[in-house]
Design a protein around this motif. Sequence first.
Motif, PDB file in Angstrom:
ATOM      1  N   UNK A  46       3.879  17.707 -16.291  1.00 36.98           N
ATOM      2  CA  UNK A  46       3.436  17.858 -17.680  1.00 36.98           C
ATOM      3  C   UNK A  46       2.565  18.798 -18.277  1.00 36.98           C
ATOM      4  N   UNK A  47       1.697  18.763 -17.159  1.00 37.56           N
ATOM      5  CA  UNK A  47       0.356  20.051 -17.521  1.00 37.56           C
ATOM      6  C   UNK A  47       1.166  21.240 -17.186  1.00 37.56           C
ATOM      7  N   UNK A  48       2.013  21.440 -16.461  1.00 37.98           N
ATOM      8  CA  UNK A  48       2.685  22.760 -16.383  1.00 37.98           C
ATOM      9  C   UNK A  48       3.510  23.107 -17.568  1.00 37.98           C
ATOM     10  N   UNK A  84       1.543   9.081  -5.813  1.00 35.52           N
ATOM     11  CA  UNK A  84       1.981  10.574  -5.688  1.00 35.52           C
ATOM     12  C   UNK A  84       3.065  10.890  -6.812  1.00 35.52           C
ATOM     13  N   UNK A  85       4.006   9.884  -7.190  1.00 31.56           N
ATOM     14  CA  UNK A  85       4.882  10.267  -8.078  1.00 31.56           C
ATOM     15  C   UNK A  85       4.352  10.436  -9.518  1.00 31.56           C
ATOM     16  N   UNK A  86       3.325   9.463  -9.899  1.00 35.12           N
ATOM     17  CA  UNK A  86       2.398   9.828 -11.310  1.00 35.12           C
ATOM     18  C   UNK A  86       1.778  11.084 -11.194  1.00 35.12           C
ATOM     19  N   UNK A  87       1.164  11.412  -9.996  1.00 32.88           N
ATOM     20  CA  UNK A  87       0.399  12.670  -9.926  1.00 32.88           C
ATOM     21  C   UNK A  87       1.330  13.825 -10.174  1.00 32.88           C
ATOM     22  N   UNK A  88       2.727  13.738  -9.610  1.00 31.77           N
ATOM     23  CA  UNK A  88       3.727  14.975  -9.731  1.00 31.77           C
ATOM     24  C   UNK A  88       3.844  14.922 -11.198  1.00 31.77           C
ATOM     25  N   UNK A 122       0.887  -1.266   0.130  1.00 27.89           N
ATOM     26  CA  UNK A 122       0.099   0.041   0.056  1.00 27.89           C
ATOM     27  C   UNK A 122       0.803   1.175   0.078  1.00 27.89           C
ATOM     28  N   UNK A 123       1.897   1.223   0.650  1.00 28.67           N
ATOM     29  CA  UNK A 123       2.891   2.298   0.928  1.00 28.67           C
ATOM     30  C   UNK A 123       3.518   2.666  -0.631  1.00 28.67           C
ATOM     31  N   UNK A 124       3.979   1.562  -1.211  1.00 29.87           N
ATOM     32  CA  UNK A 124       4.644   1.629  -2.504  1.00 29.87           C
ATOM     33  C   UNK A 124       3.327   2.214  -3.463  1.00 29.87           C
ATOM     34  N   UNK A 125       2.339   1.865  -3.309  1.00 30.90           N
ATOM     35  CA  UNK A 125       1.271   2.202  -4.393  1.00 30.90           C
ATOM     36  C   UNK A 125       0.988   3.738  -4.334  1.00 30.90           C
ATOM     37  N   UNK A 126       0.896   4.165  -2.926  1.00 34.80           N
ATOM     38  CA  UNK A 126       0.852   5.446  -2.626  1.00 34.80           C
ATOM     39  C   UNK A 126       1.942   6.438  -3.136  1.00 34.80           C
ATOM     40  N   UNK A 127       3.224   5.921  -2.749  1.00 28.71           N
ATOM     41  CA  UNK A 127       4.342   6.584  -3.437  1.00 28.71           C
ATOM     42  C   UNK A 127       4.224   6.785  -4.785  1.00 28.71           C
ATOM     43  N   UNK A 128       3.913   5.609  -5.686  1.00 31.24           N
ATOM     44  CA  UNK A 128       3.772   5.691  -7.059  1.00 31.24           C
ATOM     45  C   UNK A 128       2.685   6.348  -7.534  1.00 31.24           C
TER      46      UNK A 128
END
Length: 219
Positions: free
Chosen positions: A35-37, A26-30, A18-24
């Motif tokens: 990319x949007x910026x 967050x990383x994907x959202x970042x 779950x922690x890895x999923x959350x980190x991934x």
Amino acid sequence: MGNHFTCMAKKEARDNHGSRSKRMGRSQRKLLAEEELLHRQALSMALQQHQLSQRFDGSMSRRIGSTSSRRRNLSDPFSNGKQVPDFLENIKLKKFVLVHGEGFGAWCWYKTIASLEEAGLVPIAIDLTGSGIDLADTNSVTTLAEYSKPLISYLENLPEDEQVILVGHSGGGACVSYALEHFPKKISKAIFLCATMVSDGQRPFDVFAEELEKKKVLS
């Protein structure tokens, strides 16, 4: 006890997953946010470039608008206290032809044009062949004569009794040098702004080669 420890291990595994999923996540959202910026910045730059191109008219990219309408005096509340120097009011020759450097176009002079117009001068920015809004294929430009053609055409059409001040930046200085050879009587002064100054009979690449040799010696 064995079952207890086994359950704990599975729970820890789920927690780690779950922690890895959350980190991934967050990383994907970042990455998506970055990319949007970048997309917005690119769009903003494209719109700005389009707006700047609309301020120029024709292949010579002459700024649209009256010179006199841009001039201000001290009584103008928007003049920021700036006053046109007396010597600028009295000079006879006020037409400046601005020649951009390699990789640029007439658009790069927009701030300089605004400042010169406010001082009561008459600036004209030119797009060299294949630059700015000139649609020529840059791959077909093989000589300095071809690259300088818009500048040469402008000087050819200039009345015989009229003179201008040429301003060349970077590689545009080579075009200014070329123009000086062909129209010495139509050019009152030439200003080389961190520009290439080519001697009579010298090729622009000879100048660049000399500079490269100097850098090699210094290094």
